[in-house]
Design a protein around this motif. Structure first.
Motif, PDB file in Angstrom:
ATOM      1  N   UNK A 190       0.837  -1.192   0.000  1.00  0.00           N
ATOM      2  CA  UNK A 190       0.000   0.000   0.000  1.00  0.00           C
ATOM      3  C   UNK A 190       0.873   1.243   0.000  1.00  0.00           C
ATOM      4  N   UNK A 191       0.303   2.293  -0.450  1.00  0.00           N
ATOM      5  CA  UNK A 191       0.986   3.581  -0.461  1.00  0.00           C
ATOM      6  C   UNK A 191       0.001   4.698  -0.204  1.00  0.00           C
ATOM      7  N   UNK A 192       0.423   5.728   0.528  1.00  0.00           N
ATOM      8  CA  UNK A 192      -0.442   6.861   0.844  1.00  0.00           C
ATOM      9  C   UNK A 192       0.328   8.167   0.659  1.00  0.00           C
ATOM     10  N   UNK A 193      -0.353   9.189   0.197  1.00  0.00           N
ATOM     11  CA  UNK A 193       0.158  10.567   0.163  1.00  0.00           C
ATOM     12  C   UNK A 193      -0.890  11.438   0.823  1.00  0.00           C
ATOM     13  N   UNK A 194      -0.408  12.298   1.710  1.00  0.00           N
ATOM     14  CA  UNK A 194      -1.337  13.085   2.516  1.00  0.00           C
ATOM     15  C   UNK A 194      -0.837  14.517   2.664  1.00  0.00           C
ATOM     16  N   UNK A 195      -1.697  15.490   2.445  1.00  0.00           N
ATOM     17  CA  UNK A 195      -1.368  16.900   2.659  1.00  0.00           C
ATOM     18  C   UNK A 195      -1.935  17.333   3.997  1.00  0.00           C
ATOM     19  N   UNK A 239       3.083  14.488   2.932  1.00  0.00           N
ATOM     20  CA  UNK A 239       3.816  13.301   3.367  1.00  0.00           C
ATOM     21  C   UNK A 239       3.459  12.079   2.540  1.00  0.00           C
ATOM     22  N   UNK A 240       4.407  11.218   2.373  1.00  0.00           N
ATOM     23  CA  UNK A 240       4.211   9.980   1.612  1.00  0.00           C
ATOM     24  C   UNK A 240       4.665   8.791   2.436  1.00  0.00           C
ATOM     25  N   UNK A 241       4.002   7.662   2.250  1.00  0.00           N
ATOM     26  CA  UNK A 241       4.410   6.427   2.927  1.00  0.00           C
ATOM     27  C   UNK A 241       4.065   5.237   2.043  1.00  0.00           C
ATOM     28  N   UNK A 242       5.034   4.354   1.849  1.00  0.00           N
ATOM     29  CA  UNK A 242       4.863   3.155   1.035  1.00  0.00           C
ATOM     30  C   UNK A 242       5.278   1.955   1.870  1.00  0.00           C
ATOM     31  N   UNK A 243       4.570   0.862   1.712  1.00  0.00           N
ATOM     32  CA  UNK A 243       4.824  -0.296   2.566  1.00  0.00           C
ATOM     33  C   UNK A 243       4.491  -1.590   1.839  1.00  0.00           C
ATOM     34  N   UNK A 244       5.352  -2.588   2.008  1.00  0.00           N
ATOM     35  CA  UNK A 244       5.127  -3.947   1.510  1.00  0.00           C
ATOM     36  C   UNK A 244       5.412  -4.899   2.658  1.00  0.00           C
ATOM     37  N   UNK A 245       4.484  -5.818   2.956  1.00  0.00           N
ATOM     38  CA  UNK A 245       4.728  -6.744   4.070  1.00  0.00           C
ATOM     39  C   UNK A 245       3.941  -8.025   3.902  1.00  0.00           C
ATOM     40  N   UNK A 246       4.352  -9.000   4.679  1.00  0.00           N
ATOM     41  CA  UNK A 246       3.604 -10.237   4.876  1.00  0.00           C
ATOM     42  C   UNK A 246       2.989 -10.171   6.262  1.00  0.00           C
ATOM     43  N   UNK A 247       1.703 -10.454   6.374  1.00  0.00           N
ATOM     44  CA  UNK A 247       1.055 -10.277   7.651  1.00  0.00           C
ATOM     45  C   UNK A 247       0.148 -11.422   8.035  1.00  0.00           C
ATOM     46  N   UNK A 248      -0.033 -11.574   9.335  1.00  0.00           N
ATOM     47  CA  UNK A 248      -0.962 -12.528   9.921  1.00  0.00           C
ATOM     48  C   UNK A 248      -1.954 -11.733  10.748  1.00  0.00           C
ATOM     49  N   UNK A 249      -3.246 -11.964  10.521  1.00  0.00           N
ATOM     50  CA  UNK A 249      -4.273 -11.172  11.190  1.00  0.00           C
ATOM     51  C   UNK A 249      -5.111 -12.045  12.111  1.00  0.00           C
ATOM     52  N   UNK A 250      -5.100 -11.729  13.381  1.00  0.00           N
ATOM     53  CA  UNK A 250      -5.988 -12.337  14.388  1.00  0.00           C
ATOM     54  C   UNK A 250      -5.983 -13.864  14.331  1.00  0.00           C
TER      55      UNK A 250
END
Length: 484
Positions: free
Chosen positions: A109-114, A128-139
């Motif tokens: 996911x990636x986000x840009x926010x003013x 601001x910008x933020x980009x992320x790639x991950x492997x996840x386990x949920x609950x």
């Protein structure tokens, strides 16, 4: 009765140390029936294969019936629904079983926010910008007390029960089709009997009419002969209706119109059904009859549900975590130092739920008791079906023998009455009574033969026969007789 808190803790510790399952130990209740069928005239099974292993092609000797059974197994809608129910139960078991394993998802996911200046620390608007790639386990739930495994075992038992239900549906279908076929054959022979009787009475009426025209017979005799003709016409109409309806019932079971290339049917007197059906012990019936096995799987399912209800009293631990990379620039997503991870365990301990967990446990235990009662009732019903068929088996032989003797005597009585009437010794009324008696006796003989064959089919079904197409394991045994 409410359990003290320390007893629940003790159960929890025992579960952790001894297999982590709160499912009660499964015990099969004693069968509420006699140990065998000797009181109903059943002989020991000996070295013969069990009835459940006798193929329907070996039990039913009529090639036409064999073809119809094969067609019904391909096209019958009830059987198709049973197969689809198995698929649904298998899928549901897969869904429930998947909860035992962590679900790993890849996310990007990636986000840009003013941010406006009056909300920024610097007093100036920022982007601001933020980009992320991950492997996840949920609950993912750590199944320390076997709640998820209990639900999985309950779903597995439901799946196995649906398979047994499918077997029971096929066995019932084979028996229903055989009964429908035998009824259709009986209706056809009753129709032929009605047609022969009508022809005989019409011939008799013609002779009486000639005698009446010649002044040798009274009008009363003519009207009596006419009444016999009309009675025969009524019987023929009834027989035609019954035959058509019997054919319709057979078409419904087959699931398609009857093919034109079916083998020629055999008459009832040549329906070679296996007569020496091995009965065995009531324990054999419990092990092999699919509706009993389905009821037992239902009991296993409700037993496993108690384990899940018990586990709800204890803490539930779930894990949520992710491992990947994050960066404020898309180009720096996989640069050195962009490693990111998160770990969020959660523990939930029931303190007050308004009695929900206790009510769920009580409900699970009541459902288990209901399943036990239904299981025992299924066994009792199966035992009664076998006992009824065995008790009737010998009586039909004596009934048919007596009925055949009655037919022979009625036929001879008609011959004598006709001879005495022609010689002026008896009135025409005596001849009418003899004709009616013969027709009734022949009808009863056909019905008794049909009932005897249907009873053998019922015994075959009640012992679990009809699942196998061909006999599975025929051991060395004495030759098996057939009924003609």
């Amino acid at each position: 009765m409410k359990r003290p808190a320390h007893s629940l803790v003790a159960v929890a510790v025992a579960a952790l140390l001894g297999g982590c399952s709160l499912i009660p130990t499964y015990e099969r209740p004693a069968a509420p029936v006699e140990a065998d069928f000797s009181a109903h005239g059943a002989a020991p099974a000996g070295a013969q294969p069990a009835t459940a292993d006798i193929g329907w092609r070996q039990f039913f000797g009529d090639e036409r019936l064999q073809r119809l059974i094969a067609l019904s197994l391909e096209n019958n809608r009830d059987l198709r629904v049973a197969v689809l129910n198995i698929e649904a139960a298998r899928a549901q078991y897969g869904v429930t079983r998947a909860d035992q394993f962590p679900g790993v998802n890849a996310n990007a996911n990636g986000t840009r926010q003013r941010t406006p200046g009056d909300l920024s620390y610097s007093g100036r608007s920022t982007i601001g910008s933020q980009y992320q790639v991950n492997l996840g386990v949920t609950a993912f739930e750590l199944d320390l007390f076997g709640r998820v495994r209990s639900l999985s075992q309950a779903a597995l038992a439901q799946y196995l029960a649906s398979e047994e239900t499918r077997r029971s549906t096929q066995i019932s279908l084979v028996a229903q089709l055989a009964n429908a076929y035998l009824n259709e054959r009986s209706s056809d022979e009753l129709l032929a009997l009605a047609q022969r009787t009508l022809k005989t009475r019409q011939d008799s009426y013609g002779l009486i009419k000639l005698r009446y025209d010649a002044g040798a017979a009274s009008e009363l005799e003519l009207q009596q002969a006419e009444s016999l003709v009309q009675s025969a016409l009524s019987e023929q109409a009834i027989a035609e209706r019954n035959r058509a309806q019997a054919t319709n019932a057979m078409v419904l079971l087959v699931g398609q119109p009857l093919p034109a290339d079916l083998p020629a049917p055999r008459p009832l007197s040549e329906q070679a059904l296996l007569a020496d059906v091995p009965v065995g012990l009531s324990s054999d019936l419990i092990e092999r009859r699919p509706d009993i096995r389905s009821a037992e799987q239902q009991r296993r399912s409700t037993n496993a549900s108690i384990g899940a209800a018990r586990a709800a009293f204890f803490p539930r631990i779930s894990l949520t975590g992710a491992f990947g990379t994050a960066s404020s620039q898309l180009s720096g997503l996989f640069d050195s130092g962009s490693l990111a991870w998160s770990f969020a365990p959660q523990i939930s301990l029931p303190i007050f739920d308004g009695g929900r967990n206790r009510a769920n446990l009580d409900l699970a235990e009541v459902r288990k008791n209901v399943a036990v009662a239904q299981y025992e009732k299924t066994i009792q019903t199966a035992f009664r079906e076998v006992a009824d068929a065995l008790d009737a088996k010998g009586t039909y032989d004596r009934q048919i023998q007596s009925q055949q003797t009655l037919v022979d005597a009625s036929r001879r009585s008609l011959e004598l009455s006709d001879m005495r009437y022609r010689n002026g010794v008896d009135s025409y009324l005596q001849l009418l009574d003899s004709q009616r008696a013969l027709f009734t006796a022949e009808q009863s003989l056909l019905q008794a033969r049909t009932q005897r064959l249907n009873n053998l089919v019922g015994l075959y079904k009640s012992l679990g026969g009809g699942w196998e197409e061909n006999t599975v394991a025929a051991k060395a045994a004495a030759p098996t007789s057939t009924v003609q």
